[in-house]
Every structure is written in C-alpha cells, then in structure tokens.
Design an enzyme around this catalytic site. Structure first.
Site, short mmCIF file in Angstrom:
data_model
loop_
_atom_site.label_atom_id
_atom_site.label_comp_id
_atom_site.label_asym_id
_atom_site.label_seq_id
_atom_site.Cartn_x
_atom_site.Cartn_y
_atom_site.Cartn_z
N ILE A 12 53.43 28.51 58.01
CA ILE A 12 54.88 28.62 57.77
C ILE A 12 55.49 27.24 57.59
O ILE A 12 56.32 27.01 56.70
CB ILE A 12 55.57 29.39 58.93
CG1 ILE A 12 54.98 30.80 59.05
CG2 ILE A 12 57.09 29.47 58.69
CD1 ILE A 12 55.51 31.63 60.20
N GLY A 36 46.50 24.09 61.82
CA GLY A 36 47.02 23.74 60.49
C GLY A 36 45.92 23.08 59.68
O GLY A 36 44.86 22.74 60.21
N TYR A 153 49.94 34.14 75.73
CA TYR A 153 50.72 33.70 74.57
C TYR A 153 52.15 34.22 74.66
O TYR A 153 53.11 33.47 74.52
CB TYR A 153 50.04 34.20 73.29
CG TYR A 153 50.76 33.79 72.02
CD1 TYR A 153 50.86 32.44 71.68
CD2 TYR A 153 51.32 34.74 71.18
CE1 TYR A 153 51.51 32.05 70.52
CE2 TYR A 153 51.96 34.35 70.00
CZ TYR A 153 52.05 33.01 69.69
OH TYR A 153 52.69 32.63 68.54
#
Ligand code: UDP
Length: 326
Positions: A12, A36, A153
């Site tokens: 994103i 990433g 999480y």
C-alpha cells in the site's frame, strides 16, 4: 507538500508514494524491507521526474534518530510500517509485536513532539471473531486466547489505536486511524498468505487452488488505488482527527466462491482443494469466519466510497500477475 511514509516500500505504501509523487509532492520513505520490497519503489526511484523529490531510507522505524529525520521535515505522516500477513505474523510473532507496538509508539511520539498530522494504518483484524455484518467502528472486539498467536496482531493493532487516541486526547495529536479491510491490487505478494495473489498465481500455473478450511469464510476486497485515494482525502478533513474509520469493500464473497471465480476468469485447469487449517498452518491458527465493513462513517466524512468492484479488482490483479510470470 512533504509526505513521510513509514513502510513506503510495502504494497500500500508504494502506491501511496506514487500517488503523491504524481501530484508533484515530495516523498520520504522509511522501510526495513521486512515485508516490503525495493522492487515496489524501484520504478519511482528510476523515474527522472521523481528523483529529486523522493528520499528512501532503508532502516527500521525502531531507530528513533532515523525516524525523526524522516518525520521532522514532513507536512503529513502516513504510518504504514507494520508486520503484515497472517502467515508472516504466526511465523515471526516477537518481531511483529515489537514493530507494531514499539514502532507505532516511536512514530506517534515524534509526531506529537513535532506537531505533525499523522494517519495510522490499523486493521480489520482488530474486530476479531465476529459473525455479524457489517462491522461498525464502535463494535466490541472478540479475540481468541493468547496461545493462538494470530490474535497478537489484532491485539497489537488495537493497542496502537489506544495509543493514538490517548495522544490525541492528552496532547492534541492530529491523528486519523484507519482500519483497512482486505486490500488488493498490483504488487501485492502472496508470500505472506494473502488470498487473491495466491489463488491467481496458482490458477495461472494450473496448480491446485488452496482453500483453507471449508471455504465458507467470507471477505470483502478493496482495490489499492481506492484505499490510497481515501487515505489522502481523510488527511484533508480536520474533523477526522481523533476518529477511527473502516476502509473496505462491500461485496461479500466466500473464499470457495472466490476460488471458483478466479479459476473461471483465468480459464485455468486448476482444481480447488480444501486444506484443513491444521495442515495449512501447523499451529496457533484460528480463522475469521466473516469480515464485512460498514463504510457509512468514512462516506459521511469524505463524501464517497471505494468504487472498484471485485470483477475489476480481479481483472487488474490477474493482468499484473500474468505479466510477472512471463
Ligand atoms: N486463504 C485460503 N487460502 C490461501 C490463503 C488464504 O483459503 O491460500 C483464506 C484465509 O484462510 C482467509 C481468507 O482466505 O479465510 C483471507 O486470507 P488473507 O490471509 O488474505 O487475509 P485475512 O483476511 O485472513 O487477513
């Protein structure tokens, strides 16, 4: 404007960076490349029109000195750096908790000290095991036990929200909290478990489609460009500070039907295989049976909703993955 993006080499984050660069803004990114990829932003770094306006720091947000260098000059801060993907979180529980809790605390503290406007990316995971739909921002949360590491999480993202709201109420931090539902689009990898890139790649390779459980669990999906647009818009609305927003799609689909749709759209010979959760994850796993957002609140603040329907999202994603496999 100067835009700082933590996690800017993520799926994103890289789309958000591209959108601001396209508008002519300056973008500074910090990313430790844990989930990433430099390839996500290489095309931006190689673009001569963007070169002087893009600064990339390969480092962790847990390093306050580097993070301060990023945030200090910024007009807007987007905090997207986080451990992502159920599979990744289950396999890396400690690192995930540290990044999500300590990392967010460092970012919020710096934004507060430098008086920055900041948006933090939370997750639909914070709702936990609800069966009703749609999920409204004020709903209770329902988690499994701490022995099931998936819930770490959800709990860490919820703690991020509490911390952000506490900075807002006690120090006047201008912070917007967004709960992102399943976001999809080009450059998303299936490596950390995300269902659509996994199914599309399996279908294009004519391999079995791995539906976990009985496939009756449902999700909605949002196109990444829509998400980016909403994030940018929200930061323009002063009333959004101190507020929590769902951002997600509204077309609910079961994972089995999703698999079927992807097989049809790719003209694949793949068979759909149901894999018990214990086999797919080995330990600590509990799925969420249903996850559909109410997006009334974000609509009322910014005047529009995510636009791209599932068929179009799948068309873009299939197209992208087909090219990467050539
Ligand atoms: N899923 C699946 N097969 C896969 C990957 C995921 O059946 O290869 C299922 C997963 O169990 C969940 C849904 O697809 O019910 C969405 O999974 P994802 O990890 O993309 O996102 P989540 O909503 O779980 O965060």
């Amino acid at each position: 404007m100067k835009i700082a993006i933590t996690g800017g080499a993520g799926f994103i984050g890289s789309h958000l960076a591209a959108a601001y660069l396209e508008r002519g803004d300056e973008v500074a990114i910090i990313d430790n490349l844990s989930t990433g990829y430099i390839q996500n932003i290489q095309y931006l770094m190689d673009n001569p029109a963007y070169k002087s306006r893009l600064d990339v720091k390969i480092d962790t947000i847990l390093n306050p000195r580097v993070t301060a260098e990023l945030i200090g000059p910024a007009d807007l801060v987007f905090h997207l750096a986080a451990a992502v993907g159920v599979r990744y979180i289950i396999e890396n529980p400690l690192e995930s908790i540290k990044t999500n809790i300590q990392g967010t605390e460092i970012v919020l503290d710096l934004c507060s000290r430098f008086d920055k406007k900041v948006l933090i990316a939370s997750s639909s995971e914070v709702y936990g095991k609800h069966l009703h739909a749609p999920l409204v921002e004020t709903d209770n949360v329902i988690y499994g036990p701490s022995t099931k590491s998936r819930w770490s999480y959800a709990a860490s993202k919820l703690m991020d929200e509490f911390t952000a709201l506490a900075y807002h109420s006690t120090k006047g931090l201008k912070v917007v909290i967004t709960r992102l539902f399943n976001t999809v689009g080009p450059r998303q990898t299936g490596a950390y478990g995300m269902v659509i890139p996994r199914f599309v790649e399996q279908a294009l390779k004519n391999m079995p489609i791995t539906v976990y459980g009985d496939g009756t669990q449902t999700r909605t999906f949002t196109f990444v460009n829509d998400v980016v647009h909403v994030l940018m818009e929200l930061m323009k609305h002063q009333q959004a500070y101190g507020e929590v927003f769902n951002i997600g799609g509204t077309e609910e689909i079961s994972i089995y039907d999703l698999a079927q749709k992807i097989v049809n759209k790719t003209n694949s010979n793949s068979v759909i295989e149901k894999i018990p959760y214990e086999q797919a994850f080995k330990k600590d796993f509990e799925d969420m049976q249903r996850r559909v957002p109410s997006i009334e609140k974000v609509k009322s603040f910014i005047g529009f909703e995510p636009m791209t329907d599932l068929d179009t999202i799948l068309a873009h994603t299939i197209d992208y993955i087909r090219k990467t496999l050539q």
